[in-house]
Design a protein around this motif. Sequence first.
Motif, mmCIF file in Angstrom:
data_model
loop_
_atom_site.group_PDB
_atom_site.id
_atom_site.type_symbol
_atom_site.label_atom_id
_atom_site.label_comp_id
_atom_site.label_asym_id
_atom_site.label_seq_id
_atom_site.Cartn_x
_atom_site.Cartn_y
_atom_site.Cartn_z
ATOM 1 N N ILE A 241 0.832 -1.208 0.000
ATOM 2 C CA ILE A 241 0.000 0.000 0.000
ATOM 3 C C ILE A 241 0.862 1.252 0.000
ATOM 4 O O ILE A 241 0.592 2.222 -0.726
ATOM 5 N N ALA A 242 1.924 1.244 0.818
ATOM 6 C CA ALA A 242 2.797 2.412 0.914
ATOM 7 C C ALA A 242 3.481 2.702 -0.418
ATOM 8 O O ALA A 242 3.509 3.851 -0.891
ATOM 9 N N ILE A 243 4.024 1.679 -1.066
ATOM 10 C CA ILE A 243 4.766 1.873 -2.314
ATOM 11 C C ILE A 243 3.836 2.285 -3.449
ATOM 12 O O ILE A 243 4.116 3.240 -4.193
ATOM 13 N N THR A 244 2.712 1.578 -3.604
ATOM 14 C CA THR A 244 1.792 1.916 -4.692
ATOM 15 C C THR A 244 1.147 3.288 -4.480
ATOM 16 O O THR A 244 0.869 3.998 -5.454
ATOM 17 N N SER A 245 0.909 3.655 -3.222
ATOM 18 C CA SER A 245 0.356 4.984 -2.956
ATOM 19 C C SER A 245 1.341 6.072 -3.359
ATOM 20 O O SER A 245 0.949 7.107 -3.923
ATOM 21 N N GLY B 289 1.342 6.255 -7.172
ATOM 22 C CA GLY B 289 0.118 6.896 -7.628
ATOM 23 C C GLY B 289 0.100 8.387 -7.365
ATOM 24 O O GLY B 289 -0.332 9.184 -8.214
ATOM 25 N N TRP B 290 0.616 8.785 -6.197
ATOM 26 C CA TRP B 290 0.643 10.214 -5.874
ATOM 27 C C TRP B 290 1.552 10.993 -6.830
ATOM 28 O O TRP B 290 1.207 12.077 -7.293
ATOM 29 N N ILE B 291 2.713 10.435 -7.122
ATOM 30 C CA ILE B 291 3.648 11.124 -8.021
ATOM 31 C C ILE B 291 3.024 11.288 -9.407
ATOM 32 O O ILE B 291 3.133 12.341 -10.043
ATOM 33 N N VAL C 126 4.748 3.813 -14.937
ATOM 34 C CA VAL C 126 4.462 3.141 -13.664
ATOM 35 C C VAL C 126 5.654 2.303 -13.219
ATOM 36 O O VAL C 126 6.077 2.354 -12.054
ATOM 37 N N LEU C 127 6.220 1.521 -14.132
ATOM 38 C CA LEU C 127 7.340 0.639 -13.756
ATOM 39 C C LEU C 127 8.601 1.436 -13.437
ATOM 40 O O LEU C 127 9.375 1.048 -12.557
ATOM 41 N N THR C 128 8.818 2.537 -14.151
ATOM 42 C CA THR C 128 9.971 3.392 -13.851
ATOM 43 C C THR C 128 9.867 3.959 -12.443
ATOM 44 O O THR C 128 10.828 3.914 -11.656
ATOM 45 N N LEU C 129 8.702 4.503 -12.114
ATOM 46 C CA LEU C 129 8.502 5.056 -10.770
ATOM 47 C C LEU C 129 8.517 3.962 -9.715
ATOM 48 O O LEU C 129 9.019 4.171 -8.603
ATOM 49 N N LEU D 173 3.504 11.361 1.106
ATOM 50 C CA LEU D 173 2.515 11.432 0.037
ATOM 51 C C LEU D 173 2.126 12.856 -0.323
ATOM 52 O O LEU D 173 1.782 13.143 -1.461
ATOM 53 N N GLY D 174 2.171 13.778 0.626
ATOM 54 C CA GLY D 174 1.789 15.146 0.321
ATOM 55 C C GLY D 174 2.926 16.009 -0.161
ATOM 56 O O GLY D 174 2.744 17.201 -0.387
#
Length: 406
Positions: free
Chosen positions: A264-268, A271-273, A300-303, A361-362
């Motif tokens: 959740i932390a990594i995908t969030s 997604g935020w970026i 997505v894969l690069t980030l 995230l912010g």
Amino acid sequence: MTTCSTSRSIGLISAPGYPNHIAAKLKEELPNLLEFYVDDDCEWEVQYIEDPLTGTGESNDILNATKATKNNNHWDFGVCLTDLPLFKDKRLIIAEANQEENIALISMPSLGSTMMIKRLRESILQLVNEMYYGSSDVDREKAELHLQSMNEEHKELKNKSSTRLIGKRLLERISPIERETPDKHENQGECDVDVRFTVPRKWSIAIRIINGMVRANRPWSLFPTFMKVIMIAFTTGAYALVFPTLWQLSDFYSLPRMLILMFIAITSMVGWIILAHKLWERPQDGKDDYVRKLYNATTVLTLLATVCLYYLILYILFTIAVNIFIPIELLEAQINEEVNFTSYLYIAWLATSIATIIGALGSALEDEDVVLSSTYGYRQRQRHKQVKEQREQEEAEEDQKNVSSD
């Protein structure tokens, strides 16, 4: 077949960015290799220039731009290195060459993600060999005789075949490259191609192109922009470390729960970026939907690769911090059981996930231009803009000359 006089010049025309960086390296290596792989009676000279036209459009547009640049610079051969994925009738184009004009192109992402310099070097040698000797079966037999007559020097060249683009490595076994000599006039209005190397299988196309495009984005170049985010995340997590609640939670959480929280932390973060910097490519008129999806998957894969590295470094920092800040006796008193090193690893793991979600995230990344430049869509828009500005400048200069002459 081309006959050699005293010297031959080859121009490497690269798209801006990473291809240009590679072209500078190859400039020093290629002359000696060309003597071995093509003709040892020639003195080979290699030059390179950067041109945004080679990073826009379809393969035909790129070949025409390569031809114009070659003629303007009076080169014998012109080879374009583009970081664009190119397709022909649902086949992935890796390279093309035109013998009459002595021009060729190589789509770098199609070569995959590993040993890029070696694969690119072998591709250039093979394409020049195709243009020099010809691409017919008879011409290829002559080229094969030349290669067989050479001694065993340049053992670093894995490919010593007159018909393969590059030597067989693991990726070439999983995702084989096919050589074809299309009908000279199969496509009216397009630049004739004497030889084309493609990957026709759909599943193996995805293996090659996604890996190659992520490699072209250079995920590691993004990491310096995360320094501010790391500082904020570490400060947030370090503050949470002083509260026993975090220690108790880490002792109570199971391994699957910790893995879910990390996911959740990594995908969030990814997604935020994407949302904060507007990196997602939306459907547009005139843009191929499959290419747009490739661009988005690559972003997505690069980030994801960059954020995973960020997460790992943050985890190492928290592992050091918990071992320094939390006495073992105090930790045992709070969780009411014997403590070992694994307990500290779990605390650091939980702190890393929480700090990523709450503290980072912010936060906007420090250098937005670096983030944007790591995506294909943005680079393409910038190149089209640069080409447009160049053309407008040329038209203005031409108008000025006409006014002056009148």
